[in-house]
Motif scaffolding. Structure first.
Motif, PDB file in Angstrom:
ATOM      1  N   LYS A 246      -3.625   3.846   7.692  1.00 29.60           N
ATOM      2  CA  LYS A 246      -4.686   4.241   6.757  1.00 29.60           C
ATOM      3  C   LYS A 246      -5.139   5.668   7.048  1.00 29.60           C
ATOM      4  O   LYS A 246      -5.337   6.474   6.124  1.00 29.60           O
ATOM      5  CB  LYS A 246      -5.876   3.287   6.861  1.00 29.60           C
TER       6      LYS A 246
ATOM      7  N   ILE B  15      -5.279  -3.854  -2.818  1.00 25.77           N
ATOM      8  CA  ILE B  15      -4.736  -5.204  -2.634  1.00 25.77           C
ATOM      9  C   ILE B  15      -5.308  -6.181  -3.643  1.00 25.77           C
ATOM     10  O   ILE B  15      -4.615  -7.102  -4.088  1.00 25.77           O
ATOM     11  CB  ILE B  15      -5.013  -5.693  -1.188  1.00 25.77           C
TER      12      ILE B  15
ATOM     13  N   TRP C 219      -4.679   5.385   2.958  1.00 27.14           N
ATOM     14  CA  TRP C 219      -4.570   4.173   2.148  1.00 27.14           C
ATOM     15  C   TRP C 219      -5.936   3.710   1.641  1.00 27.14           C
ATOM     16  O   TRP C 219      -6.965   3.897   2.301  1.00 27.14           O
ATOM     17  CB  TRP C 219      -3.961   3.040   2.972  1.00 27.14           C
TER      18      TRP C 219
ATOM     19  N   PHE D 125      -7.431   0.169   0.843  1.00 30.81           N
ATOM     20  CA  PHE D 125      -7.160  -1.259   0.963  1.00 30.81           C
ATOM     21  C   PHE D 125      -7.659  -2.059  -0.236  1.00 30.81           C
ATOM     22  O   PHE D 125      -7.214  -3.192  -0.452  1.00 30.81           O
ATOM     23  CB  PHE D 125      -7.777  -1.816   2.250  1.00 30.81           C
TER      24      PHE D 125
ATOM     25  N   LEU E 144       0.811  -1.217   0.000  1.00 33.88           N
ATOM     26  CA  LEU E 144       0.000   0.000   0.000  1.00 33.88           C
ATOM     27  C   LEU E 144       0.845   1.268   0.000  1.00 33.88           C
ATOM     28  O   LEU E 144       0.391   2.317  -0.482  1.00 33.88           O
ATOM     29  CB  LEU E 144      -0.940   0.007   1.213  1.00 33.88           C
TER      30      LEU E 144
END
Length: 310
Positions: A291, A301, A296, A298, A230
Motif C-alpha cells: 500500500k 475491494i 493502494w 483498499f 488491487l
C-alpha cells in the motif's frame, strides 16, 4: 482496471470453467506424472523391488531418487497443466495468457520482482529471527554436493509451479468469479477457499490435521488474491508465491514438508499454531508495504466490478 473486467466478454459460461480446470488439472497432473512414475519404477527395479514406504510420500529419496531430480520431476505436471490451461482458455474463451495475467498487457516484470524482493525480505527477517531466538529448533545440514544442484533446480523450476497455481486461481478462476458475481470480495474469497482445498492432500495436513492447516492456506490465498485485485493483475502474486516456495525449499525442511529436499536447515518439530499466527501477521505487513509503495486504495475491494470499465 482491466484484469477482472476482461471477464465480461460473453465467454464466461460456468461449464467452460469446469471443463478447462478439470481437463487442465486432471490431464496435466496425470500425463505430467509419467516421467516421475518411470524414474521411480526404474529406481525400485534397481533396488530389487525392496523399497521402504516413506512416512512422507513426497520423500522421493526413499525410492533412491536424487532429491533435486525428484523436485524437477514433481514440477513437470505443473508445466503440462499450464500449457493445457493456456490452450484451453484460448479455445473456450478466446482469451490469451496476457488476458488472464492482467487483462491484456505485457507481463509486468517490475511487479513480479517487487513481490520477490518484499516477501523474500520478510521471509529472511523471520528466518534469522527464529535462528537468533530459538537456534535449538533448527539443525544445520549443509551438504554442498546436494545443495548446489538444488539451488539451480529450485530457482529455475519452482516459479513455474507457483506461477501455474496463480495463473489458474488468481488469474483464470478469479475472472470467472468476477463475471458471475461482479464483486471483488467474492473474487478474493472463493478462489482462496478452492486454493486451500487443493492443498488438502499435502503432508502437513496429514501431520497436523485438516482444520489446523486449512486456515494457513486460506490466509495465504487471500493475501495473494488481494494483491491481484488491487494491482489489477497477478504478477505480484506470482512473485510472492515463487519466492515463498523457493526460499522455503532452500532454507528449512521438516519431516512433513511438501517439498522434501536437502535444505540448509532441518526443523525437528513444527508448531502449526505459531506458524499460522506468524503467517497472518507477515501477510498484513506485506499488504501494508505494498500500500505504501503502490498507493493502494483498499476500499476498491468493496466496489462492484463494472463491465464498462474494460
Amino acid at each position: 482496471m482491466k484484469h477482472l473486467s476482461r471477464a465480461f466478454d460473453g465467454e464466461n459460461q460456468w461449464w467452460k470453467f469446469v471443463v478447462v480446470i478439470l481437463v487442465a488439472l486432471g490431464v496435466g497432473q496425470i500425463v505430467g506424472a509419467i516421467p516421475l512414475i518411470v524414474v521411480m519404477g526404474i529406481s525400485i527395479a534397481k533396488n530389487g523391488g525392496q523399497v521402504a514406504t516413506p512416512e512422507n510420500p513426497m520423500d522421493l529419496s526413499a525410492y533412491g531418487i536424487n532429491p533435486s531430480l525428484g523436485l524437477a520431476l514433481m514440477v513437470i505436471p505443473f508445466i503440462v497443466t499450464l500449457v493445457l490451461a493456456i490452450v484451453l482458455i484460448k479455445s473456450f474463451h478466446q482469451r490469451t495468457s496476457k488476458d488472464v495475467v492482467n487483462g491484456g498487457q505485457a507481463f509486468r516484470w517490475n511487479r513480479f520482482w517487487l513481490g520477490v524482493v518484499v516477501w523474500g525480505a520478510i521471509m529472511l527477517i523471520l528466518f534469522f529471527a527464529q535462528l537468533a531466538i530459538s537456534p535449538e529448533e533448527l539443525e544445520f545440514r549443509f551438504d554442498p554436493a546436494a545443495f548446489i544442484p538444488l539451488v539451480f533446480v529450485a530457482v529455475l523450476l519452482i516459479p513455474i509451479q507457483s506461477g501455474t497455481e496463480e495463473f489458474i486461481f488468481r488469474g483464470y478462476l478469479a475472472q470467472g468469479v468476477a463475471g458471475w458475481t461482479k464483486r471483488r470480495w467474492a473474487v478474493i474469497l472463493i478462489p482462496s477457499v478452492l486454493f486451500a482445498l487443493l492443498h488438502a492432500a499435502n503432508p502437513e495436513v496429514k501431520e497436523h490435521g485438516f482444520w489446523m492447516m486449512m486456515p494457513s492456506y486460506f490466509v495465504f490465498g487471500v493475501a495473494f488474491a488481494i494483491t491481484a485485485v488491487l494491482d489489477d493483475g497477478i504478477e505480484l502474486a506470482i512473485g510472492i508465491h515463487a519466492v515463498n516456495n523457493t526460499l522455503g525449499a532452500l532454507l528449512v525442511t521438516s519431516k512433513e514438508s511438501a517439498i522434501q529436499v536437502p535444505a540448509l536447515f532441518f526443523q525437528q518439530e513444527t508448531d502449526p499454531v505459531k506458524e499460522s499466527l506468524v503467517l497472518v501477521l507477515s501477510s498484513v505487513v506485506l499488504l501494508v508495504v505494498f500500500k505504501l509503495i503502490l498507493d493502494w486504495d483498499f476500499s476498491v475491494i468493496w466496489k462492484k466490478i463494472e463491465p464498462e470499465s474494460v
